[in-house]
Scaffold this motif. Structure first.
Motif, PDB file in Angstrom:
ATOM      1  N   THR A   1      -9.781   6.684   1.965  1.00 50.32           N
ATOM      2  CA  THR A   1      -9.882   7.485   2.958  1.00 50.32           C
ATOM      3  C   THR A   1      -8.962   8.521   3.316  1.00 50.32           C
ATOM      4  O   THR A   1      -9.252   9.465   4.158  1.00 50.32           O
ATOM      5  CB  THR A   1     -10.659   6.706   4.188  1.00 50.32           C
ATOM      6  N   ASP A   2      -7.842   8.164   2.560  1.00 49.26           N
ATOM      7  CA  ASP A   2      -6.806   9.244   2.867  1.00 49.26           C
ATOM      8  C   ASP A   2      -7.008  10.596   2.107  1.00 49.26           C
ATOM      9  O   ASP A   2      -6.223  11.518   2.174  1.00 49.26           O
ATOM     10  CB  ASP A   2      -5.409   8.503   2.397  1.00 49.26           C
TER      11      ASP A   2
ATOM     12  N   PHE B   1      -4.335   7.689  -4.472  1.00 50.00           N
ATOM     13  CA  PHE B   1      -4.190   6.535  -3.379  1.00 50.00           C
ATOM     14  C   PHE B   1      -3.474   5.436  -4.242  1.00 50.00           C
ATOM     15  O   PHE B   1      -4.102   5.112  -5.321  1.00 50.00           O
ATOM     16  CB  PHE B   1      -5.179   6.503  -2.309  1.00 50.00           C
TER      17      PHE B   1
ATOM     18  N   GLY C   1     -12.697  10.391   1.274  1.00 51.39           N
ATOM     19  CA  GLY C   1     -12.868   9.339   0.409  1.00 51.39           C
ATOM     20  C   GLY C   1     -14.038   9.412  -0.489  1.00 51.39           C
ATOM     21  O   GLY C   1     -14.056   8.894  -1.568  1.00 51.39           O
TER      22      GLY C   1
ATOM     23  N   SER D   1      -0.187   7.754   0.188  1.00 50.93           N
ATOM     24  CA  SER D   1      -1.398   7.116   0.448  1.00 50.93           C
ATOM     25  C   SER D   1      -2.028   5.739   0.165  1.00 50.93           C
ATOM     26  O   SER D   1      -1.612   5.522  -1.181  1.00 50.93           O
ATOM     27  CB  SER D   1      -2.434   8.174   0.317  1.00 50.93           C
ATOM     28  N   ASP D   2      -2.468   4.946   0.928  1.00 54.56           N
ATOM     29  CA  ASP D   2      -2.869   3.665   0.723  1.00 54.56           C
ATOM     30  C   ASP D   2      -4.379   3.348   0.788  1.00 54.56           C
ATOM     31  O   ASP D   2      -4.539   2.068   0.743  1.00 54.56           O
ATOM     32  CB  ASP D   2      -1.972   2.663   1.480  1.00 54.56           C
ATOM     33  N   ASN D   3      -5.149   4.590   0.909  1.00 52.49           N
ATOM     34  CA  ASN D   3      -6.639   4.032   1.091  1.00 52.49           C
ATOM     35  C   ASN D   3      -7.405   5.412   0.366  1.00 52.49           C
ATOM     36  O   ASN D   3      -7.005   6.399   0.757  1.00 52.49           O
ATOM     37  CB  ASN D   3      -6.949   3.747   2.473  1.00 52.49           C
TER      38      ASN D   3
ATOM     39  N   VAL E   1      -3.410   0.907  -3.952  1.00 55.26           N
ATOM     40  CA  VAL E   1      -3.773  -0.132  -3.367  1.00 55.26           C
ATOM     41  C   VAL E   1      -3.516  -1.344  -4.378  1.00 55.26           C
ATOM     42  O   VAL E   1      -3.699  -1.292  -5.475  1.00 55.26           O
ATOM     43  CB  VAL E   1      -5.168  -0.264  -2.856  1.00 55.26           C
TER      44      VAL E   1
ATOM     45  N   GLY F   1       0.893  -1.270  -0.161  1.00 61.50           N
ATOM     46  CA  GLY F   1       0.136   0.044   0.101  1.00 61.50           C
ATOM     47  C   GLY F   1       0.879   1.314   0.019  1.00 61.50           C
ATOM     48  O   GLY F   1       1.951   1.308   0.598  1.00 61.50           O
TER      49      GLY F   1
END
Length: 365
Positions: free
Chosen positions: A283-284, A260, A296, A279-281, A262, A242
């Motif tokens: 929601t970041d 982001f 997000g 960033s890995d999501n 993933v 991530g």
């Protein structure tokens, strides 16, 4: 006063007169008319220390072709004869040996052949996939399966199957999580299957996380910033962690700002969202200043008479102040006409003799 007849062959008479002739000792013979025991000499195939004595048959594996006290001769190499043999022709090939005729040296059957009979017959070839350990084999039972095959001694042999190894006519299974090709002949032909690692012929362990194991004793580390589950079998099982993106197997690159990453895939934040590098999501991704909404999610323009510093919050301007839509700071809140005060601060009603606009108070002319 009568005519005398000569003693017949094989007999002798050493005295005068009418006495009977005496038989020669065993294993000897004499000419007709012999007059002494010393005329009795060993026949061919027999021998003794002196004439006139009992003669002994030549032992097995020897022969004597002449009469008299001479020694017995040893048969040629690879041959044998019965006791009392009187000719080299009585020396015939022993089992496991062959020649073109009797009475000559015989050669041992070569490895991979056998001969169970005596004489000049040819050596027989062992069944397919079998051979003998040495020259001179005397039985089909001496034929054992060659390395890489298995079966009963002297019988049909089968090629060793995949996943096993065969030696000494015996089939052995490879250790767990290892395999071998058909016809394998050694334990070290057993290599760990893909997803496992270990020495050939030894124990195989599950490939460690963040590595990939194509089989055998090879374990390769994933590229930096990528990872794989335990038991991975190929480079492409290494996926960017991530916050990084790139093709399966790498290389992996830091996820840029406002996106982001993933499972190695880069995605842009929803409209008007922003994120830090790495960033890995989703929601970041937070709404930028001047917009608001859930992390997000898609962001909305900050409404008039309020300001949005980013993220979820919407802050209303103070009483009697206003701001345009999309404002990103309290400094955007200006006192409405007829009121005055600092940007973003409290507003005061314009005094008599003054006019107020844009947050400022002006004296009437």
């Amino acid at each position: 006063g009568v005519a005398c007849a000569a003693c017949e062959a094989g007999k002798y008479k050493s005295v005068t007169g009418a006495g009977a002739c005496s038989s020669c000792p065993a294993g000897t013979n004499s000419s007709a008319g012999s007059d002494g025991v010393y005329d009795c000499i060993c026949v061919a195939g027999y021998t003794a220390g002196s004439d006139g004595a009992e003669c002994t048959a030549c032992g097995a594996g020897t022969y004597k072709s002449s009469a008299g006290t001479g020694a017995c001769s040893t048969c040629p190499s690879g041959t044998s004869s019965g006791a009392g043999s009187d000719s080299v022709g009585d020396c015939i090939c022993v089992a496991g040996h062959t020649a073109g005729s009797d009475g000559v040296a015989c050669s041992a059957c070569e490895a991979g052949t056998y001969k169970s009979t005596t004489g000049t017959g040819e050596c027989s070839r062992c069944p397919a996939l079998s051979s003998t350990d040495a020259e001179g084999s005397t039985s089909q039972e001496d034929c054992i399966c060659t390395a890489g095959a298995y079966g009963e001694a002297g019988g049909a042999c089968t090629v060793c199957e995949v996943g096993s190894w065969c030696s000494g006519s015996t089939n052995y299974s490879c250790p767990v999580y290892s395999s071998s090709g058909a016809g394998s002949s050694s334990l070290t032909d057993c290599e760990c299957v893909a997803g496992y690692v270990g020495a050939n012929g030894g124990l195989c362990g599950l490939c460690s996380p963040d590595h990939w194991c194509p089989g055998g004793n090879v374990s390769e580390a994933c590229a930096v910033h990528s990872s794989s589950p335990a038991g991975s079998v190929r480079l492409e099982d290494c996926i960017c962690v991530g916050g990084y993106y790139g093709d399966a197997g790498g290389p992996c690159v830091l996820c840029p700002a406002d996106s982001f990453c993933v499972n190695g895939t880069l995605s842009v934040c929803p409209a008007h969202g922003s994120s830090a590098a790495g960033s890995d999501n989703v929601t970041d991704c937070r709404c930028k200043a001047g917009f608001y909404g859930e992390d997000g999610r898609e962001c909305s323009v900050c409404p008039a008479k309020s300001y949005c510093e980013g993220g979820k919050s919407v802050v209303s301007c103070g009483e009697h102040s206003e701001s345009p839509g999309g404002s990103n700071s309290s400094e955007a809140c200006t006192c409405e006409a007829g009121w005055y005060g600092p940007q973003g601060g409290a507003c005061t009603l314009c005094e008599e003799g003054y006019w107020c606009w844009g947050g400022l108070s002006h004296s009437c002319p």
